[in-house]
Motif scaffolding. Sequence first.
Motif, PDB file in Angstrom:
ATOM      1  N   GLN A 271       0.896  -0.856  -0.067  1.00 48.52           N
ATOM      2  CA  GLN A 271       0.011  -0.158  -0.200  1.00 48.52           C
ATOM      3  C   GLN A 271       0.539   1.526   0.311  1.00 48.52           C
ATOM      4  N   GLN A 272       2.219   1.388   0.492  1.00 52.18           N
ATOM      5  CA  GLN A 272       2.825   2.390   0.874  1.00 52.18           C
ATOM      6  C   GLN A 272       4.129   2.471  -0.508  1.00 52.18           C
ATOM      7  N   ALA A 273       3.628   1.479  -1.396  1.00 54.12           N
ATOM      8  CA  ALA A 273       4.588   1.558  -1.882  1.00 54.12           C
ATOM      9  C   ALA A 273       3.700   2.540  -3.369  1.00 54.12           C
ATOM     10  N   TYR A 274       2.210   1.534  -3.829  1.00 55.64           N
ATOM     11  CA  TYR A 274       1.525   1.964  -4.359  1.00 55.64           C
ATOM     12  C   TYR A 274       1.044   3.602  -4.116  1.00 55.64           C
ATOM     13  N   ASP A 275       0.833   4.136  -3.195  1.00 60.87           N
ATOM     14  CA  ASP A 275       0.688   5.285  -2.801  1.00 60.87           C
ATOM     15  C   ASP A 275       2.462   5.846  -3.548  1.00 60.87           C
ATOM     16  N   SER A 276       3.053   6.021  -2.803  1.00 61.71           N
ATOM     17  CA  SER A 276       4.601   6.625  -3.509  1.00 61.71           C
ATOM     18  C   SER A 276       4.533   6.590  -5.216  1.00 61.71           C
ATOM     19  N   TRP A 277       3.946   5.472  -5.685  1.00 57.68           N
ATOM     20  CA  TRP A 277       4.038   5.809  -7.116  1.00 57.68           C
ATOM     21  C   TRP A 277       2.861   5.910  -7.582  1.00 57.68           C
ATOM     22  N   GLY A 278       2.122   6.660  -6.861  1.00 55.36           N
ATOM     23  CA  GLY A 278       0.670   7.517  -7.625  1.00 55.36           C
ATOM     24  C   GLY A 278      -0.811   7.039  -7.932  1.00 55.36           C
ATOM     25  N   TRP A 279      -0.812   5.239  -6.994  1.00 54.07           N
ATOM     26  CA  TRP A 279      -1.776   4.503  -7.228  1.00 54.07           C
ATOM     27  C   TRP A 279      -3.096   5.588  -6.511  1.00 54.07           C
ATOM     28  N   GLN A 280      -4.410   5.477  -6.081  1.00 54.07           N
ATOM     29  CA  GLN A 280      -5.803   6.124  -5.524  1.00 54.07           C
ATOM     30  C   GLN A 280      -6.298   5.052  -5.349  1.00 54.07           C
ATOM     31  N   PRO A 281      -6.892   5.026  -3.730  1.00 51.74           N
ATOM     32  CA  PRO A 281      -7.865   4.270  -3.338  1.00 51.74           C
ATOM     33  C   PRO A 281      -8.857   4.425  -4.340  1.00 51.74           C
ATOM     34  N   ALA A 282      -9.629   2.783  -4.296  1.00 51.19           N
ATOM     35  CA  ALA A 282     -10.861   3.762  -5.029  1.00 51.19           C
ATOM     36  C   ALA A 282     -12.247   2.592  -4.955  1.00 51.19           C
ATOM     37  N   GLY A 283     -12.079   1.617  -3.661  1.00 51.60           N
ATOM     38  CA  GLY A 283     -12.955   1.027  -3.375  1.00 51.60           C
ATOM     39  C   GLY A 283     -12.861   0.135  -2.863  1.00 51.60           C
ATOM     40  N   TRP A 284     -13.307  -1.292  -2.431  1.00 53.42           N
ATOM     41  CA  TRP A 284     -13.209  -2.617  -2.544  1.00 53.42           C
ATOM     42  C   TRP A 284     -13.736  -3.235  -2.921  1.00 53.42           C
ATOM     43  N   LEU A 285     -13.141  -4.942  -2.978  1.00 57.53           N
ATOM     44  CA  LEU A 285     -14.119  -5.532  -4.027  1.00 57.53           C
ATOM     45  C   LEU A 285     -13.785  -7.267  -3.239  1.00 57.53           C
ATOM     46  N   ARG A 286     -14.684  -8.169  -3.580  1.00 58.76           N
ATOM     47  CA  ARG A 286     -14.282  -9.199  -3.472  1.00 58.76           C
ATOM     48  C   ARG A 286     -14.084 -10.152  -3.881  1.00 58.76           C
ATOM     49  N   PRO A 287     -13.401 -11.136  -4.922  1.00 62.07           N
ATOM     50  CA  PRO A 287     -13.453 -11.959  -5.878  1.00 62.07           C
ATOM     51  C   PRO A 287     -14.705 -12.342  -5.470  1.00 62.07           C
ATOM     52  N   THR A 288     -15.743 -13.371  -6.941  1.00 60.00           N
ATOM     53  CA  THR A 288     -16.340 -13.920  -6.607  1.00 60.00           C
ATOM     54  C   THR A 288     -16.217 -15.594  -5.795  1.00 60.00           C
ATOM     55  N   ARG A 289     -14.792 -15.547  -6.412  1.00 63.24           N
ATOM     56  CA  ARG A 289     -14.638 -16.677  -6.662  1.00 63.24           C
ATOM     57  C   ARG A 289     -14.541 -17.453  -4.816  1.00 63.24           C
ATOM     58  N   GLU A 290     -14.422 -18.628  -4.515  1.00 62.54           N
ATOM     59  CA  GLU A 290     -14.833 -19.098  -3.098  1.00 62.54           C
ATOM     60  C   GLU A 290     -13.578 -18.958  -2.338  1.00 62.54           C
ATOM     61  N   GLY A 291     -13.705 -18.383  -1.509  1.00 60.03           N
ATOM     62  CA  GLY A 291     -12.989 -18.432  -0.212  1.00 60.03           C
ATOM     63  C   GLY A 291     -11.954 -16.844  -0.446  1.00 60.03           C
ATOM     64  N   ALA A 292     -12.293 -16.490  -1.764  1.00 63.79           N
ATOM     65  CA  ALA A 292     -11.242 -15.085  -2.067  1.00 63.79           C
ATOM     66  C   ALA A 292     -11.124 -13.827  -1.036  1.00 63.79           C
ATOM     67  N   PRO A 293     -10.574 -13.463  -0.658  1.00 67.39           N
ATOM     68  CA  PRO A 293     -10.080 -12.391   0.356  1.00 67.39           C
ATOM     69  C   PRO A 293     -11.074 -10.983  -0.264  1.00 67.39           C
ATOM     70  N   LEU A 294     -10.790  -9.973   0.856  1.00 69.90           N
ATOM     71  CA  LEU A 294     -11.553  -8.438   0.411  1.00 69.90           C
ATOM     72  C   LEU A 294     -10.435  -8.176   0.060  1.00 69.90           C
ATOM     73  N   PHE A 295      -9.964  -7.504  -0.782  1.00 71.68           N
ATOM     74  CA  PHE A 295      -9.185  -5.985  -1.364  1.00 71.68           C
ATOM     75  C   PHE A 295      -9.433  -4.909  -1.654  1.00 71.68           C
ATOM     76  N   GLU A 296      -7.877  -4.298  -1.722  1.00 68.21           N
ATOM     77  CA  GLU A 296      -8.738  -2.255  -1.428  1.00 68.21           C
ATOM     78  C   GLU A 296      -8.444  -2.571  -3.345  1.00 68.21           C
ATOM     79  N   VAL A 297      -9.156  -1.345  -3.581  1.00 65.53           N
ATOM     80  CA  VAL A 297      -9.144  -1.487  -5.738  1.00 65.53           C
ATOM     81  C   VAL A 297      -8.788  -0.153  -5.182  1.00 65.53           C
ATOM     82  N   ARG A 298      -7.068  -0.464  -6.301  1.00 64.61           N
ATOM     83  CA  ARG A 298      -6.745   1.427  -6.609  1.00 64.61           C
ATOM     84  C   ARG A 298      -6.304   1.260  -7.878  1.00 64.61           C
ATOM     85  N   VAL A 299      -6.841   2.791  -8.659  1.00 66.15           N
ATOM     86  CA  VAL A 299      -6.156   2.872  -9.272  1.00 66.15           C
ATOM     87  C   VAL A 299      -5.305   4.440 -10.144  1.00 66.15           C
TER      88      VAL A 299
END
Length: 182
Positions: free
Chosen positions: A147-175
């Motif tokens: 997350q710190q690396a992506y922040d320093s490279w200009g990525w912005q948080p854009a929400g949350w996503l849990r892929p639909t496959r079984e057992g998938a974790p919750l991820f932060e979406v970056r753009v």
Amino acid sequence: MLENLRLRHQTAAEADGLVEQLVDVYLDAHAHDGPRYTAERYEQQLAAHMPREGWELVTAYVDDELAGYVYGFPLGSDSHWWDGIHEPVPDGFTDEDGQRTYAVCELLVRRSWQRRGIARALHDRLLSTRREERATLLVRPDNVAAQQAYDSWGWQPAGWLRPTREGAPLFEVRVKAIASSR
């Protein structure tokens, strides 16, 4: 930056013979991240991703060792990338046409080579050739270093996503805007 670092772009056809090495790097980079990170699951992921139109890999070698890589592909109109995104999202945010968004799927560096600028070099090289408007990636909420690396490279948080496959974790979406940065 390492003097003996070599970066190379590869298509799926060119990377087909590297799958075993790609899995090895994946397992090394995720060695302490839990039981979800298995060779079998990752081989299935690669098998599903590599045939996608526009799939591209950038590898990083230090001397003769595969130290890391990044790969992704453009999101087509039939993409399931956004399945599982948490509402609300801005109107049109998930609309894709194969030219709007490039999905960065994996950015991996062997543990012994981390924190030496390899991930940044891979990131920059991959995105430097892309013509889409923006890029997206998913990052685990507990991966503070990423997350710190992506922040320093200009990525912005854009929400949350849990892929639909079984057992998938919750991820932060970056753009990140990419076409306007040229």
